[in-house]
Scaffold this active site. Structure first.
Site, PDB file in Angstrom:
ATOM      1  N   ASP A   1      -5.020  -3.301  -2.401  1.00 52.25           N
ATOM      2  CA  ASP A   1      -4.458  -3.442  -1.419  1.00 52.25           C
ATOM      3  C   ASP A   1      -3.238  -4.543  -0.531  1.00 52.25           C
ATOM      4  O   ASP A   1      -3.858  -6.418  -0.031  1.00 52.25           O
ATOM      5  CB  ASP A   1      -5.016  -2.670   0.013  1.00 52.25           C
ATOM      6  CG  ASP A   1      -4.163  -1.932   0.442  1.00 52.25           C
ATOM      7  OD1 ASP A   1      -3.118  -2.315   0.991  1.00 52.25           O
ATOM      8  OD2 ASP A   1      -4.693  -0.550   0.930  1.00 52.25           O
TER       9      ASP A   1
ATOM     10  N   SER B   1       0.488  -1.360  -0.412  1.00 52.86           N
ATOM     11  CA  SER B   1      -0.055  -0.171   0.117  1.00 52.86           C
ATOM     12  C   SER B   1       1.587   1.073   0.003  1.00 52.86           C
ATOM     13  O   SER B   1       1.758   1.514  -0.889  1.00 52.86           O
ATOM     14  CB  SER B   1      -0.779  -0.260   0.934  1.00 52.86           C
ATOM     15  OG  SER B   1      -2.002   0.690   1.079  1.00 52.86           O
TER      16      SER B   1
END
Length: 335
Positions: free
Chosen positions: A155, A41
């Protein structure tokens, strides 16, 4: 200390990831050489920019962002599979990066992401850096997933919030992990600021209006939604607390309970899950040095607070490195 060649694992955690910049700045100021980096991320974004030699340019740009500018860059949507498209932010990052491929970087770089259909982690170690970053920052339900090579990617923090495994093979003297899910001080709350409640309420309204659309998204309709991977329930986890529900209800009837909006509930749920996963990853691949950024440092979408969060990273790194550098020879890695 045998040397100063460092392999970095940079964790996920939204705007708290600005602290990664501060950690890198402190390492470089002390003469450490970063020879490999893996990130999930925001960690993938900062790590990729550093590996491409563009982190200073990004840091300068991020420090200039105001709250209004951030809201415009987040690009809210009511039709995509996420509250935010984030296309404008990625365009800005792409302008800073230029056209660069992972295999052409001067140091090994891994962007960790999650295949939503297969339910597995995916390590991106080839291809355009900007595409790898786009896939890794797709926060579930907030930023739309990214379709790459036939995979629906989201993510990296879903399964690997602190990606230690990718740096295990890097030829380094030290492994350093930067977690963005550090424990909060007792009673600590995220600092309130003017307009923060209005911003949270706005995000909650956008979240509610897009939830139904997300559930009927064409991609999920095609593949089905029952595709989650089987994972252990964390037997033996010291964080498990057993209580009597009736007694608990009676004892807390008059207690003050924080009022959390739907977005805040989702955000805290993700934080808690990622903190638990990070503990398991640290147990499997213990670093020589762990730097923990507390969850109370800032809210996940406070991208206008770059300057202060970068400084938090500098301070935490300085304190951790002071301890590391003063350890007797042979005890690197012990806390």
């Amino acid at each position: 200390m045998a040397g100063k060649r460092v392999a970095l694992a940079l964790g996920s955690g939204g705007a708290r990831g600005y602290a990664h910049i501060g950690v890198i700045e402190e390492l470089q100021d002390r003469g450490y050489e970063i020879v490999g980096v893996a990130g999930s991320s925001m960690g993938a974004l900062v790590g990729g920019l550093h590996a491409a030699g563009k982190l200073d340019d990004f840091s300068e740009w991020a420090r200039s962002l105001t709250q209004g500018a951030v809201l415009r860059l987040l690009d809210p949507s009511i039709t995509a599979a996420g509250v935010l498209r984030a296309t404008k932010i990625l365009d800005a990052v792409r302008d800073i990066l230029g056209e660069v491929r992972i295999e052409d970087l001067s140091i090994p770089y891994t962007a960790v992401t999650t295949d939503l259909i297969a339910g597995k982690s995916v390590w991106l170690q080839r291809g355009p850096v900007d595409a790898a970053i786009r896939a890794s920052i797709a926060i579930p339900g907030v930023i739309a997933p990214h379709l790459l090579d036939g995979r629906l990617l989201a993510d990296g923090g879903i399964l690997e919030p602190l990606p230690m495994a990718p740096i295990a093979a890097v030829n380094a003297d030290l492994t350093i992990a930067v977690s963005l899910a550090g424990s909060e001080a007792a009673g600590a709350e995220e600092p309130a600021e003017p307009g923060s409640r209005a911003r949270t309420e706005w995000l909650s309204r956008v979240w509610r209006s897009t939830t139904a659309l997300f559930e009927s998204n064409a991609v999920l309709g095609r593949f089905g939604t029952d595709q989650t991977a089987d994972r252990g329930a964390g037997e033996g986890d010291s964080t498990v607390e057993l209580v009597d529900a009736t007694k608990e209800a009676e004892s807390t009837r008059d207690a003050t309970v924080p009022k959390l909006g739907s977005f805040e509930v989702m955000n805290r749920t993700i934080d808690i899950a990622q903190a638990a996963l990070a503990r398991h990853q640290l147990a499997g691949y213990p670093p020589d040095l762990l730097i923990e950024v507390p969850r109370s440092a800032c809210r996940s979408l406070d991208f206008h607070r770059a300057a202060e969060v970068i400084e938090i990273g500098v301070e935490l790194a300085a304190a951790a490195l002071d301890v590391l550098e003063n350890r007797p020879a042979g005890v690197v890695g012990e806390d």
